[in-house]
Write a protein that holds these residues in place. Structure first.
Motif, PDB file in Angstrom:
ATOM      1  N   THR A  17      -3.718  -3.226 -37.611  1.00 24.00           N
ATOM      2  CA  THR A  17      -4.326  -4.069 -36.638  1.00 24.00           C
ATOM      3  C   THR A  17      -3.766  -3.667 -35.151  1.00 24.00           C
ATOM      4  O   THR A  17      -4.232  -3.328 -34.197  1.00 24.00           O
ATOM      5  N   ALA A  18      -2.452  -3.849 -35.220  1.00 25.83           N
ATOM      6  CA  ALA A  18      -1.338  -3.269 -34.120  1.00 25.83           C
ATOM      7  C   ALA A  18      -1.937  -2.127 -33.475  1.00 25.83           C
ATOM      8  O   ALA A  18      -1.982  -1.819 -32.373  1.00 25.83           O
ATOM      9  N   GLU A  19      -1.878  -1.209 -34.489  1.00 27.97           N
ATOM     10  CA  GLU A  19      -1.903   0.339 -34.275  1.00 27.97           C
ATOM     11  C   GLU A  19      -3.471   0.371 -33.540  1.00 27.97           C
ATOM     12  O   GLU A  19      -3.531   1.357 -32.708  1.00 27.97           O
ATOM     13  N   ARG A  20      -4.468  -0.301 -34.112  1.00 24.00           N
ATOM     14  CA  ARG A  20      -5.784  -0.096 -33.394  1.00 24.00           C
ATOM     15  C   ARG A  20      -5.848  -0.326 -32.043  1.00 24.00           C
ATOM     16  O   ARG A  20      -6.528   0.100 -31.267  1.00 24.00           O
ATOM     17  N   HIS A  21      -5.051  -1.142 -31.506  1.00 25.39           N
ATOM     18  CA  HIS A  21      -4.956  -1.554 -30.195  1.00 25.39           C
ATOM     19  C   HIS A  21      -4.177  -0.415 -29.261  1.00 25.39           C
ATOM     20  O   HIS A  21      -4.102  -0.826 -27.998  1.00 25.39           O
ATOM     21  N   LEU A  22      -3.531   0.333 -29.900  1.00 20.69           N
ATOM     22  CA  LEU A  22      -2.984   1.556 -29.144  1.00 20.69           C
ATOM     23  C   LEU A  22      -3.651   2.847 -29.362  1.00 20.69           C
ATOM     24  O   LEU A  22      -3.295   3.829 -28.781  1.00 20.69           O
ATOM     25  N   ALA A  23      -4.972   2.686 -29.835  1.00 25.61           N
ATOM     26  CA  ALA A  23      -5.809   3.762 -30.202  1.00 25.61           C
ATOM     27  C   ALA A  23      -6.324   4.635 -28.853  1.00 25.61           C
ATOM     28  O   ALA A  23      -6.447   5.833 -28.899  1.00 25.61           O
ATOM     29  N   ASP A  24      -6.417   3.765 -27.886  1.00 30.26           N
ATOM     30  CA  ASP A  24      -6.831   4.557 -26.456  1.00 30.26           C
ATOM     31  C   ASP A  24      -5.817   5.289 -25.676  1.00 30.26           C
ATOM     32  O   ASP A  24      -6.118   5.809 -24.660  1.00 30.26           O
ATOM     33  N   LEU A  25      -4.647   5.317 -26.223  1.00 27.97           N
ATOM     34  CA  LEU A  25      -3.726   5.929 -25.402  1.00 27.97           C
ATOM     35  C   LEU A  25      -3.683   7.471 -25.507  1.00 27.97           C
ATOM     36  O   LEU A  25      -4.143   7.910 -26.555  1.00 27.97           O
ATOM     37  N   LEU A  26      -2.870   8.086 -24.914  1.00 28.31           N
ATOM     38  CA  LEU A  26      -2.793   9.496 -24.892  1.00 28.31           C
ATOM     39  C   LEU A  26      -2.015   9.727 -26.339  1.00 28.31           C
ATOM     40  O   LEU A  26      -1.147   9.030 -26.650  1.00 28.31           O
ATOM     41  N   GLU A  27      -2.326  10.920 -26.983  1.00 27.06           N
ATOM     42  CA  GLU A  27      -1.747  10.997 -28.263  1.00 27.06           C
ATOM     43  C   GLU A  27      -0.586  11.119 -28.303  1.00 27.06           C
ATOM     44  O   GLU A  27       0.253  10.280 -29.241  1.00 27.06           O
ATOM     45  N   ASP A  32       4.380   8.163 -30.508  1.00 31.00           N
ATOM     46  CA  ASP A  32       5.793   7.725 -30.129  1.00 31.00           C
ATOM     47  C   ASP A  32       5.912   6.358 -30.427  1.00 31.00           C
ATOM     48  O   ASP A  32       6.445   5.703 -31.006  1.00 31.00           O
ATOM     49  N   LEU A  33       4.819   5.403 -29.977  1.00 36.73           N
ATOM     50  CA  LEU A  33       4.784   4.081 -29.955  1.00 36.73           C
ATOM     51  C   LEU A  33       4.435   3.681 -31.558  1.00 36.73           C
ATOM     52  O   LEU A  33       5.232   2.847 -31.886  1.00 36.73           O
ATOM     53  N   VAL A  34       3.723   4.299 -31.931  1.00 39.64           N
ATOM     54  CA  VAL A  34       3.307   3.862 -33.441  1.00 39.64           C
ATOM     55  C   VAL A  34       4.414   4.398 -34.430  1.00 39.64           C
ATOM     56  O   VAL A  34       4.714   3.468 -35.392  1.00 39.64           O
ATOM     57  N   ALA A  35       5.329   5.252 -34.176  1.00 39.45           N
ATOM     58  CA  ALA A  35       6.509   5.527 -35.048  1.00 39.45           C
ATOM     59  C   ALA A  35       7.502   4.472 -34.920  1.00 39.45           C
ATOM     60  O   ALA A  35       8.190   3.776 -35.596  1.00 39.45           O
ATOM     61  N   SER A  72       7.911   2.634 -24.869  1.00 37.55           N
ATOM     62  CA  SER A  72       7.791   4.097 -25.252  1.00 37.55           C
ATOM     63  C   SER A  72       8.778   5.099 -24.340  1.00 37.55           C
ATOM     64  O   SER A  72       8.937   5.078 -23.367  1.00 37.55           O
ATOM     65  N   THR A  73       9.538   5.759 -25.403  1.00 36.86           N
ATOM     66  CA  THR A  73      10.528   6.666 -24.756  1.00 36.86           C
ATOM     67  C   THR A  73       9.820   7.687 -23.883  1.00 36.86           C
ATOM     68  O   THR A  73      10.362   8.184 -22.998  1.00 36.86           O
ATOM     69  N   VAL A  74       8.461   8.232 -24.184  1.00 37.57           N
ATOM     70  CA  VAL A  74       7.503   9.118 -23.706  1.00 37.57           C
ATOM     71  C   VAL A  74       7.190   8.404 -22.127  1.00 37.57           C
ATOM     72  O   VAL A  74       7.143   9.460 -21.079  1.00 37.57           O
ATOM     73  N   LEU A  75       7.370   7.367 -22.138  1.00 39.95           N
ATOM     74  CA  LEU A  75       6.938   6.830 -20.584  1.00 39.95           C
ATOM     75  C   LEU A  75       8.076   6.571 -19.889  1.00 39.95           C
ATOM     76  O   LEU A  75       8.086   6.137 -18.697  1.00 39.95           O
ATOM     77  N   GLU A  76       9.402   6.736 -20.276  1.00 38.03           N
ATOM     78  CA  GLU A  76      10.587   6.278 -19.682  1.00 38.03           C
ATOM     79  C   GLU A  76      10.705   7.102 -18.226  1.00 38.03           C
ATOM     80  O   GLU A  76      11.088   6.397 -17.260  1.00 38.03           O
ATOM     81  N   SER A  77      10.506   8.251 -18.314  1.00 37.37           N
ATOM     82  CA  SER A  77      10.679   8.977 -17.001  1.00 37.37           C
ATOM     83  C   SER A  77       9.422   8.791 -15.973  1.00 37.37           C
ATOM     84  O   SER A  77       9.904   8.502 -14.891  1.00 37.37           O
ATOM     85  N   PHE A  78       8.299   8.392 -16.710  1.00 42.82           N
ATOM     86  CA  PHE A  78       7.233   7.855 -15.310  1.00 42.82           C
ATOM     87  C   PHE A  78       7.598   6.757 -15.092  1.00 42.82           C
ATOM     88  O   PHE A  78       7.591   6.550 -13.875  1.00 42.82           O
TER      89      PHE A  78
END
Length: 94
Positions: A17-27, A32-35, A72-78
């Motif tokens: 259920t939590a992962e479904r709420h992240l489905a619209d993010l860039l892959e 990264d978030l799902v892991a 998200s570590t991917v978002l850190e620089s942003f």
């Protein structure tokens, strides 16, 4: 926590259920978030007391997914680049 099939099913349902709420993010961001979310949920589930649930400990799956967006570590620089950037126009606060 005693690892039973019922407990595993509850954890899997919460995670899904939590992962479904992240489905619209860039892959890249979503993966990264799902892991991180899966690792966190496994750790929390391992420490649950008898009768305690993930929802009681972490809130709803929706709230958990929303909280994960801030880590998200991917978002850190942003976040770093844009959180400290000068606004393009004056910002007025009351």
């Amino acid at each position: 926590m005693t690892d039973t099939p019922a407990r595993r099913d509850q954890v899997a349902a919460y995670r899904d259920t939590a992962e479904r709420h992240l489905a619209d993010l860039l892959e890249e961001i979503r993966l990264d978030l799902v892991a991180g979310l899966r690792a966190h949920l496994a750790d929390v589930a391992a420490d649950l007391r008898p009768g305690e649930t993930l929802e009681r400990r972490l809130g709803s799956p929706e709230e958990c997914a929303a909280a994960a967006l801030g880590y998200s570590t991917v978002l850190e620089s942003f976040q770093h680049d844009h959180a400290t950037a000068t606004p393009p126009r004056p910002v007025y606060t009351a």
